[in-house]
Enzyme design. Sequence first.
Site, PDB file in Angstrom:
ATOM      1  N   GLU A 138      -6.581   5.260  -8.619  1.00 40.94           N
ATOM      2  CA  GLU A 138      -7.822   5.732  -8.300  1.00 40.94           C
ATOM      3  C   GLU A 138      -8.393   6.685  -9.209  1.00 40.94           C
ATOM      4  OE1 GLU A 138      -9.610   6.678  -3.891  1.00 40.94           O
ATOM      5  OE2 GLU A 138      -7.913   5.595  -4.068  1.00 40.94           O
ATOM      6  N   PHE A 160     -11.759  -1.204   5.273  1.00 39.22           N
ATOM      7  CA  PHE A 160     -10.649  -0.439   5.761  1.00 39.22           C
ATOM      8  C   PHE A 160     -10.848  -0.549   7.448  1.00 39.22           C
ATOM      9  CE2 PHE A 160      -9.638   3.733   3.445  1.00 39.22           C
ATOM     10  CZ  PHE A 160      -9.416   2.903   2.226  1.00 39.22           C
ATOM     11  N   THR A 210     -13.229   1.192  -2.927  1.00 42.44           N
ATOM     12  CA  THR A 210     -12.349   1.494  -1.630  1.00 42.44           C
ATOM     13  C   THR A 210     -13.110   2.344  -0.909  1.00 42.44           C
ATOM     14  OG1 THR A 210     -10.436   2.593  -1.219  1.00 42.44           O
ATOM     15  CG2 THR A 210     -11.668   3.613  -2.900  1.00 42.44           C
ATOM     16  N   ASP A 263       0.594  -1.366  -0.151  1.00 44.96           N
ATOM     17  CA  ASP A 263      -0.059  -0.101   0.238  1.00 44.96           C
ATOM     18  C   ASP A 263       0.812   1.232  -0.089  1.00 44.96           C
ATOM     19  OD1 ASP A 263      -2.212   1.527   0.194  1.00 44.96           O
ATOM     20  OD2 ASP A 263      -2.565   1.171   2.169  1.00 44.96           O
ATOM     21  N   LYS A 309      -9.626   1.957  -8.794  1.00 50.26           N
ATOM     22  CA  LYS A 309     -10.144   2.290  -7.569  1.00 50.26           C
ATOM     23  C   LYS A 309     -11.080   3.225  -7.563  1.00 50.26           C
ATOM     24  CE  LYS A 309      -7.483   2.319  -3.547  1.00 50.26           C
ATOM     25  NZ  LYS A 309      -6.805   2.559  -2.679  1.00 50.26           N
TER      26      LYS A 309
END
Length: 318
Positions: A89, A171, A149, A16, A125
């Site tokens: 993203e 998350f 996400t 990440d 994303k």
Amino acid sequence: MNQLEQLKQFTTVVADTGNFKQLAQFKPRDATTNPSLILKAVQQVEYAPLLAETVAAHAADGLELIVDQVLVRFGLEILKVVPGRVSTEVDARLSFDTAATVARARRIMALYEAAGIGRERVLIKIASTWEGIQAAAILEREGIRCNLTLLFAFCQAVACGAAKVRLISPFVGRIYDWYKKSAGSAWDESANTLSNDPGVKSVAQIYSYYKQHGIETEVMGASFRNVGQIAALAGCDLLTISPELLAQLQAGEGALPRMLGKDAPGVDMPAISYDEAGFRYALNDDAMATEKLAEGIRGFAADAIKLDKIIEGLIAAA
């Protein structure tokens, strides 16, 4: 065998980070980025030439397209290091606009394809709003794979499964943060660790539901605060982990057993479906998810604006 090697036996490890120079030492299969990580990377001295070169090469393209070129350039560099996929993203400011999200995703994918990268190596994303999930459903039908996400609520996971998205990123750490802050002085850390951690419980519930109902969407736990949260989700399809925690796992020598299995342990859960009204009500009924989703979109949007300003400064100086 260190803990990172043990984890890789039953979970796909994903890095990440936007800092592709850190990746090789951990040998992850995939990597994920987000606006905050890219912003952090472009402000580091070692990446300044890459940013300047990309902006200069596309200075006449307009700001939005230049931003996408920068995101894709970082993605291309990451793909030189990892054998699998990179997640890139869509601008968080489009989180409530299905058509604009689809258009931006198509453009990002076209940039990767123009650089010789196949669709199987890229995940787009998108925030797990109702509009984002509908955009993902459209994109998946076109063969553009998506990573949903900012996922905090069970209803978001159910809707993503119904949309047949390739992967979701619930998350863990941000859920944990909310419950800890909400409890205040009443928070008992020892009673809320490992399998009792609220973020861990959320991901385990989603994993179990997907496996029970044959949903092929991959579950990738994200946003970890400590190695204990990672260990509690060992066996999840994928886990995306910061370089700092990857280093801790690599240095750890204790046993790290599988905690989640494909036999989907736990209570049986009936199949659920949501229309738009039902989804919005269920999300609204979850205070934690409502607050963290809004906060996450605001945060990513703010960092996207900062990246815009850095690029605008480079254009002006050219």
